[in-house]
Design an enzyme around this catalytic site. Structure first.
Site, PDB file in Angstrom:
ATOM      1  N   ASN A  75       0.821  -1.202   0.000  1.00  0.00           N
ATOM      2  CA  ASN A  75       0.000   0.000   0.000  1.00  0.00           C
ATOM      3  C   ASN A  75       0.860   1.259   0.000  1.00  0.00           C
ATOM      4  O   ASN A  75       1.888   1.327   0.669  1.00  0.00           O
ATOM      5  CB  ASN A  75      -0.921   0.004   1.223  1.00  0.00           C
ATOM      6  CG  ASN A  75      -1.959  -1.098   1.152  1.00  0.00           C
ATOM      7  OD1 ASN A  75      -2.931  -1.005   0.418  1.00  0.00           O
ATOM      8  ND2 ASN A  75      -1.741  -2.170   1.902  1.00  0.00           N
ATOM      9  N   GLU A 108      -0.378  -0.508  -4.352  1.00  0.00           N
ATOM     10  CA  GLU A 108      -1.793  -0.203  -4.200  1.00  0.00           C
ATOM     11  C   GLU A 108      -1.986   1.246  -3.756  1.00  0.00           C
ATOM     12  O   GLU A 108      -1.339   1.711  -2.821  1.00  0.00           O
ATOM     13  CB  GLU A 108      -2.446  -1.121  -3.159  1.00  0.00           C
ATOM     14  CG  GLU A 108      -2.568  -2.560  -3.597  1.00  0.00           C
ATOM     15  CD  GLU A 108      -3.520  -3.347  -2.707  1.00  0.00           C
ATOM     16  OE1 GLU A 108      -4.282  -2.713  -1.937  1.00  0.00           O
ATOM     17  OE2 GLU A 108      -3.486  -4.584  -2.772  1.00  0.00           O
ATOM     18  N   ASP A 138      -6.997   0.491  -4.862  1.00  0.00           N
ATOM     19  CA  ASP A 138      -7.672  -0.229  -3.790  1.00  0.00           C
ATOM     20  C   ASP A 138      -8.984   0.459  -3.433  1.00  0.00           C
ATOM     21  O   ASP A 138      -9.165   1.661  -3.680  1.00  0.00           O
ATOM     22  CB  ASP A 138      -6.749  -0.276  -2.564  1.00  0.00           C
ATOM     23  CG  ASP A 138      -7.215  -1.271  -1.517  1.00  0.00           C
ATOM     24  OD1 ASP A 138      -8.063  -2.129  -1.839  1.00  0.00           O
ATOM     25  OD2 ASP A 138      -6.734  -1.194  -0.381  1.00  0.00           O
ATOM     26  N   GLU A 195     -12.661  -7.767  -3.500  1.00  0.00           N
ATOM     27  CA  GLU A 195     -12.096  -7.875  -2.152  1.00  0.00           C
ATOM     28  C   GLU A 195     -13.201  -7.835  -1.100  1.00  0.00           C
ATOM     29  O   GLU A 195     -14.297  -7.363  -1.346  1.00  0.00           O
ATOM     30  CB  GLU A 195     -11.058  -6.779  -1.897  1.00  0.00           C
ATOM     31  CG  GLU A 195     -11.578  -5.372  -1.869  1.00  0.00           C
ATOM     32  CD  GLU A 195     -10.501  -4.357  -1.486  1.00  0.00           C
ATOM     33  OE1 GLU A 195      -9.422  -4.767  -1.039  1.00  0.00           O
ATOM     34  OE2 GLU A 195     -10.753  -3.157  -1.640  1.00  0.00           O
TER      35      GLU A 195
END
Length: 235
Positions: A75, A108, A138, A195
């Site tokens: 991330n 991400e 994301d 997700e």
């Protein structure tokens, strides 16, 4: 800076067609497995960019130590990336130091995070994408920037926000939105990860619409300092 104690958990992303793990997402945790919000809440705002860089290096080292066999999703904080133009290059150096090939990294970017200078951010990301790095957006659908982000640059994948996924098997408006999103991504050549999948019914609906990449409790919970093996549903 005084760095708060932290470590990482890892959650698999699976390919339901090939029935294998394609990547693990690195999720920052406290030393006892405390959630990310608790860890990040201890970091002063002025030090977030430096912590972001330091923590990714730790995730890379831990993943290598655990014998990561596939891609690794990391991330990025958009504000931190703009404040630290060397952030991606530093992460690539950390990957090499850990013995992980840079081409196995997926960066991400959270869609719901505000991007102060969209043009500068897109230019920075596109420059690195031209070098072959993989990019994911994301929580796609959670904020108001998603379609603009797709217009500014095409990521390699989007991870559809769990709130669009939850209960989709019986929710007409979510189904319509997801059908349109899947078609858009197909036309742009963008992979889609569903997700936050927790129910077999949602999984079956998504599989029937061609989704093959999944992440969520239905398959595996994040494993603290370990690479958990998923349970793969039939069908």
């Amino acid at each position: 800076m005084a760095t708060p104690p932290f470590s990482y958990a890892f959650q698999p992303i699976i390919d339901a067609v090939e029935r294998r793990v394609v990547s693990y997402e690195a999720l920052v945790r406290g030393p006892g497995g405390e959630p990310a919000a608790e860890v990040l809440g201890r970091v002063p705002e002025a030090q977030l960019a430096a912590f972001d860089r330091l923590s990714r290096a730790h995730a890379l080292a831990l993943a290598a130590q655990l014998g990561l066999p596939c891609l690794l999703n990391l991330n990025l904080l958009p504000h931190g990336l703009l404040a630290d133009g060397d952030a991606i290059d530093a992460t690539l150096r950390a990957a090499r130091d850990a013995g992980l090939p840079p081409e196995r990294l997926v960066f991400e970017i959270t869609e719901s995070d505000a991007i102060a200078d969209r043009a500068a951010f897109a230019a920075l990301v596109n420059r690195h994408k031209s070098d072959g790095l993989l990019l994911a957006i994301d929580d796609f659908g959670a904020g108001q920037s998603g379609l603009n982000l797709l217009a500014d640059f095409q990521p390699d994948m989007i991870k559809v926000d769990r709130h669009l996924i939850h209960g989709v098997d019986a929710h007409g408006p979510r189904q319509a939105i997801l059908r349109g999103l899947l078609l858009t991504c197909e036309l742009l050549g963008i992979d889609v990860v569903a997700e936050g999948v927790e129910s077999a019914a949602d999984y079956r609906w998504l599989r029937a619409r061609g989704v093959r990449l999944f992440q969520g409790y239905l398959f595996a919970r994040p494993g603290f300092e370990t690479l958990p093996l998923p349970t793969l549903p039939e069908g």
